[in-house]
Design an enzyme around this catalytic site. Structure first.
Site, PDB file in Angstrom:
ATOM      1  N   GLU A   1      78.235  83.841 144.476  1.00 28.31           N
ATOM      2  CA  GLU A   1      78.932  85.040 143.990  1.00 28.31           C
ATOM      3  C   GLU A   1      77.923  85.971 143.317  1.00 28.31           C
ATOM      4  O   GLU A   1      77.915  86.167 142.108  1.00 28.31           O
ATOM      5  CB  GLU A   1      80.070  84.595 143.062  1.00 28.31           C
ATOM      6  CG  GLU A   1      81.080  83.733 143.824  1.00 28.31           C
ATOM      7  CD  GLU A   1      82.058  82.937 142.955  1.00 28.31           C
ATOM      8  OE1 GLU A   1      82.064  83.152 141.732  1.00 28.31           O
ATOM      9  OE2 GLU A   1      82.798  82.108 143.518  1.00 28.31           O
TER      10      GLU A   1
ATOM     11  N   ASN B   1      82.630  74.662 138.133  1.00 28.43           N
ATOM     12  CA  ASN B   1      83.876  75.178 137.553  1.00 28.43           C
ATOM     13  C   ASN B   1      85.063  74.227 137.764  1.00 28.43           C
ATOM     14  O   ASN B   1      86.213  74.624 137.632  1.00 28.43           O
ATOM     15  CB  ASN B   1      84.205  76.564 138.118  1.00 28.43           C
ATOM     16  CG  ASN B   1      84.897  77.445 137.082  1.00 28.43           C
ATOM     17  OD1 ASN B   1      84.620  77.323 135.886  1.00 28.43           O
ATOM     18  ND2 ASN B   1      85.811  78.298 137.526  1.00 28.43           N
TER      19      ASN B   1
ATOM     20  N   HIS C   1      82.847  85.948 138.047  1.00 28.79           N
ATOM     21  CA  HIS C   1      82.897  85.339 139.381  1.00 28.79           C
ATOM     22  C   HIS C   1      83.142  86.457 140.392  1.00 28.79           C
ATOM     23  O   HIS C   1      83.311  87.615 140.040  1.00 28.79           O
ATOM     24  CB  HIS C   1      84.088  84.376 139.477  1.00 28.79           C
ATOM     25  CG  HIS C   1      83.937  83.096 138.736  1.00 28.79           C
ATOM     26  ND1 HIS C   1      83.816  81.882 139.361  1.00 28.79           N
ATOM     27  CD2 HIS C   1      83.918  82.825 137.404  1.00 28.79           C
ATOM     28  CE1 HIS C   1      83.728  80.918 138.457  1.00 28.79           C
ATOM     29  NE2 HIS C   1      83.787  81.454 137.252  1.00 28.79           N
TER      30      HIS C   1
ATOM     31  N   HIS D   1      79.177  79.921 140.095  1.00 32.15           N
ATOM     32  CA  HIS D   1      79.253  79.727 141.551  1.00 32.15           C
ATOM     33  C   HIS D   1      78.104  80.511 142.185  1.00 32.15           C
ATOM     34  O   HIS D   1      78.056  81.743 142.121  1.00 32.15           O
ATOM     35  CB  HIS D   1      80.603  80.209 142.095  1.00 32.15           C
ATOM     36  CG  HIS D   1      81.726  79.287 141.735  1.00 32.15           C
ATOM     37  ND1 HIS D   1      82.990  79.705 141.442  1.00 32.15           N
ATOM     38  CD2 HIS D   1      81.741  77.929 141.617  1.00 32.15           C
ATOM     39  CE1 HIS D   1      83.746  78.643 141.163  1.00 32.15           C
ATOM     40  NE2 HIS D   1      83.013  77.562 141.255  1.00 32.15           N
ATOM     41  N   ALA D   2      77.214  79.762 142.825  1.00 33.14           N
ATOM     42  CA  ALA D   2      75.947  80.326 143.272  1.00 33.14           C
ATOM     43  C   ALA D   2      76.093  81.551 144.176  1.00 33.14           C
ATOM     44  O   ALA D   2      75.392  82.543 144.018  1.00 33.14           O
ATOM     45  CB  ALA D   2      75.159  79.238 143.988  1.00 33.14           C
TER      46      ALA D   2
ATOM     47  N   ARG E   1      77.817  77.141 146.895  1.00 34.97           N
ATOM     48  CA  ARG E   1      78.702  77.413 145.746  1.00 34.97           C
ATOM     49  C   ARG E   1      78.366  76.527 144.539  1.00 34.97           C
ATOM     50  O   ARG E   1      78.461  76.940 143.385  1.00 34.97           O
ATOM     51  CB  ARG E   1      80.141  77.137 146.197  1.00 34.97           C
ATOM     52  CG  ARG E   1      81.208  77.085 145.090  1.00 34.97           C
ATOM     53  CD  ARG E   1      82.560  76.797 145.730  1.00 34.97           C
ATOM     54  NE  ARG E   1      83.584  76.431 144.776  1.00 34.97           N
ATOM     55  CZ  ARG E   1      84.485  77.284 144.259  1.00 34.97           C
ATOM     56  NH1 ARG E   1      84.458  78.552 144.590  1.00 34.97           N
ATOM     57  NH2 ARG E   1      85.404  76.857 143.418  1.00 34.97           N
TER      58      ARG E   1
ATOM     59  N   GLU F   1      87.201  87.946 138.355  1.00 33.37           N
ATOM     60  CA  GLU F   1      86.815  87.936 139.770  1.00 33.37           C
ATOM     61  C   GLU F   1      86.513  89.375 140.155  1.00 33.37           C
ATOM     62  O   GLU F   1      87.414  90.197 140.337  1.00 33.37           O
ATOM     63  CB  GLU F   1      87.953  87.393 140.650  1.00 33.37           C
ATOM     64  CG  GLU F   1      88.379  85.966 140.340  1.00 33.37           C
ATOM     65  CD  GLU F   1      87.476  84.899 140.943  1.00 33.37           C
ATOM     66  OE1 GLU F   1      86.506  85.245 141.646  1.00 33.37           O
ATOM     67  OE2 GLU F   1      87.755  83.724 140.689  1.00 33.37           O
TER      68      GLU F   1
ATOM     69  N   TYR G   1      95.698  80.165 141.794  1.00 27.46           N
ATOM     70  CA  TYR G   1      96.089  78.792 142.183  1.00 27.46           C
ATOM     71  C   TYR G   1      95.752  77.872 141.028  1.00 27.46           C
ATOM     72  O   TYR G   1      94.981  78.251 140.137  1.00 27.46           O
ATOM     73  CB  TYR G   1      95.360  78.333 143.451  1.00 27.46           C
ATOM     74  CG  TYR G   1      93.872  78.652 143.468  1.00 27.46           C
ATOM     75  CD1 TYR G   1      92.950  77.935 142.708  1.00 27.46           C
ATOM     76  CD2 TYR G   1      93.377  79.695 144.249  1.00 27.46           C
ATOM     77  CE1 TYR G   1      91.594  78.231 142.716  1.00 27.46           C
ATOM     78  CE2 TYR G   1      92.022  80.013 144.263  1.00 27.46           C
ATOM     79  CZ  TYR G   1      91.146  79.272 143.493  1.00 27.46           C
ATOM     80  OH  TYR G   1      89.815  79.577 143.498  1.00 27.46           O
TER      81      TYR G   1
ATOM     82  N   TYR H   1      85.378  86.600 144.592  1.00 32.78           N
ATOM     83  CA  TYR H   1      85.755  87.982 144.550  1.00 32.78           C
ATOM     84  C   TYR H   1      87.283  88.110 144.613  1.00 32.78           C
ATOM     85  O   TYR H   1      87.965  87.096 144.735  1.00 32.78           O
ATOM     86  CB  TYR H   1      85.127  88.753 145.733  1.00 32.78           C
ATOM     87  CG  TYR H   1      85.469  88.229 147.124  1.00 32.78           C
ATOM     88  CD1 TYR H   1      84.645  87.298 147.743  1.00 32.78           C
ATOM     89  CD2 TYR H   1      86.600  88.671 147.819  1.00 32.78           C
ATOM     90  CE1 TYR H   1      84.941  86.829 149.027  1.00 32.78           C
ATOM     91  CE2 TYR H   1      86.888  88.198 149.093  1.00 32.78           C
ATOM     92  CZ  TYR H   1      86.058  87.277 149.699  1.00 32.78           C
ATOM     93  OH  TYR H   1      86.345  86.814 150.953  1.00 32.78           O
TER      94      TYR H   1
HETATM   95  O1  0X9 Z   1      88.269  78.560 141.771  1.00 29.20           O
HETATM   96  C1  0X9 Z   1      87.554  79.018 140.858  1.00 29.20           C
HETATM   97  O2  0X9 Z   1      86.772  78.314 140.227  1.00 29.20           O
HETATM   98  C2  0X9 Z   1      87.648  80.507 140.525  1.00 29.20           C
HETATM   99  N1  0X9 Z   1      87.742  81.290 141.736  1.00 29.20           N
HETATM  100  S1  0X9 Z   1      86.451  81.413 142.736  1.00 29.20           S
HETATM  101  O3  0X9 Z   1      86.886  82.131 143.924  1.00 29.20           O
HETATM  102  N2  0X9 Z   1      85.351  82.323 142.041  1.00 29.20           N
HETATM  103  O4  0X9 Z   1      85.918  80.128 143.009  1.00 29.20           O
HETATM  104  C3  0X9 Z   1      88.859  80.747 139.659  1.00 29.20           C
HETATM  105  C4  0X9 Z   1      88.876  79.971 138.367  1.00 29.20           C
HETATM  106  C5  0X9 Z   1      90.062  80.276 137.506  1.00 29.20           C
HETATM  107  N3  0X9 Z   1      90.129  79.416 136.359  1.00 29.20           N
HETATM  108  C6  0X9 Z   1      90.581  78.135 136.407  1.00 29.20           C
HETATM  109  N4  0X9 Z   1      91.166  77.649 137.458  1.00 29.20           N
HETATM  110  N5  0X9 Z   1      90.459  77.411 135.333  1.00 29.20           N
HETATM  111 ZN    ZN Z   2      83.626  81.608 141.378  1.00 28.00          ZN
END
Ligand code: 0X9
Ligand code: ZN
Length: 414
Positions: A180, A248, A301, A177-178, A231, A376, A353, A303
């Site tokens: 971060e 991601n 990642h 994620h850019a 992102r 994170e 989530y 935060y």
């Molecule tokens: O949403 C995401 O990709 C990650 N959080 S972020 O705030 N850095 O974007 C969490 C990813 C956790 N892993 C999976 N959901 N597989």
């Molecule tokens: Zn991320």
């Protein structure tokens, strides 16, 4: 001389003029109760709202950046629903202006001496890697595992004290994620400590480290040059106004099942198909080719201080969750002892989530790497993604002892 100064000033002005501005954007720090959590759902994937952090669990703050048009409406909504909140940033642009000034301040860093007092550009990061390869040829090599959409090399540094390519591997990536920015800085600190400090030779005495400090270099460069909060990747999508894929959400394991979007304009756009992005496809090929050697995977990642393990696509836990959980707890204790704030530990669906298509899930589910974690790192308190450059150094130092715990575990057990 004067002419050169005028030219430099003009170039800075042009660069600034091309930047996305966030004047009047505010960040709300909302603390929903269990019953209130779903009240934030309607705002997800709405263009006026950018969720800087999310959680489907009460007790964890949700930070939402709101565009000026919607600030009043949103605040009224929070008040009407008796939600606890604070406005933590009153003008996002002002925070970014301060950051830019700091970024433009020259440091004493050379390609050789890495600096953790500002965020490095992709070019600076790549020069650092190649300089290490030439200074430490017996333990360091750099290779590209592929090219990004815009043609940048996807550089991986390999740290090894021998073994002819047969030893267990710890795989680390960062910057998928850019925006971060602390994540690539963390990966660079791990590299710096292993290679240059001389204090952690035990960690690569029998284990190799393969580290990709910026797996999404196009996005990272774009977040430096143009849109601080970018992102995604930078690939062309079916909508010419909305480039980029959330890398991601692009991995081919339960792809698009949950927490991912099929609309190119959304921040969680999963791509037209799994592995549509050259960056994720490169990680896939590398991982499959080294499947038998990779024992542990960390993806940095930010935060929110979370140590997450699979699964992100389902609330069912993997059968070896206890091993994952115990190791995360040990890593957390080590970084707390070094002065870090406590991390929340658990499967990403259960503590954060549900979101399918993440690299962690694929690396475990298909890549066969049982120990797979998304980390994170901390945000900047009241600054969100914009962890001030003055905090980079303490943040990465505090977390390094956790990385040591992961390294020691692989050394002992494989
Ligand atoms: O949403 C995401 O990709 C990650 N959080 S972020 O705030 N850095 O974007 C969490 C990813 C956790 N892993 C999976 N959901 N597989
Ligand atoms: Zn991320």
């Amino acid at each position: 001389m004067i002419r050169r100064l005028i030219l430099a000033a003009a170039l800075v002005a042009i660069a600034l003029a091309e930047q996305t501005r966030y004047d009047g954007y505010k960040v709300f720090h909302v603390l929903p109760t269990e019953e209130q959590l779903s009240l934030l759902d309607p705002f997800q994937n709405h263009p006026g709202y950018d969720f800087w952090s999310r959680s489907r669990h009460a007790g964890h703050p949700v930070d939402i950046m709101v565009s000026p048009t919607y600030v009043d409406i949103f605040e009224e909504y929070l008040v009407r629903n008796k939600m606890t909140y604070q406005i933590i940033i009153h003008d996002v642009q002002m925070v970014f202006d301060a950051e830019r000034l700091r970024q433009m301040t020259p440091t004493n860093a050379t390609a050789r001496a890495i600096s953790f007092s500002k965020y490095l550009t992709v070019d600076e990061i790549n020069s650092y890697l190649t300089s290490l390869a030439s200074s430490y040829p017996s333990i360091v090599s750099v290779e590209s595992i592929g090219r990004s959409y815009e043609g940048r090399p996807l550089n991986m540094i390999k740290i090894s004290s021998g073994g002819g390519g047969s030893r267990p591997v710890i795989l680390i990536d960062a910057g998928i994620h850019a925006r971060e920015w602390i994540a690539p800085a963390m990966a660079l600190y791990v590299i710096n400590q292993l290679v240059e400090s001389g204090n952690h030779k035990d960690l690569y005495a029998s284990v190799d480290w393969h580290i990709i400090p910026v797996i999404n270099p196009d996005g990272y460069a774009y977040s430096h040059s143009t849109t601080r909060l970018w992102r995604k990747t930078r690939s062309q999508t079916s909508n010419s106004r909305c480039p980029g894929v959330d890398a991601n959400r692009n991995f081919g394991f339960h792809w698009m099942e949950v927490g991912a979007s099929s609309s190119p304009c959304d921040e969680t756009f999963a791509g037209s198909k799994a592995f549509s992005e050259p960056e994720t496809a490169a990680l896939q090929s590398y991982t499959l080719a080294n499947k038998n050697r990779i024992k542990l995977y960390l993806t940095f990642h930010s935060y929110g201080n979370y140590l997450l393990y699979p699964w992100g696509y389902t609330s069912t836990l993997p059968s070896d969750w206890k091993t994952l959980d115990d190791l995360a707890k040990a890593a957390n204790s080590a970084q707390v002892a070094a002065g870090g704030d406590r991390y929340t530990i658990g499967s990403s669906t259960n503590v954060l989530y549900a979101a399918a298509g993440g690299s962690d899930d694929w690396v475990k589910g298909v890549g066969g790497v049982s120990l797979s974690y998304t980390i994170e790192l901390p945000g900047g308190g009241w600054y969100g993604f914009d962890l001030p450059a003055s905090s980079i150094s303490s943040t990465v130092k505090e977390f390094f002892p956790a990385v040591r715990v992961f390294g020691e575990y692989v050394t002992k057990n494989y």
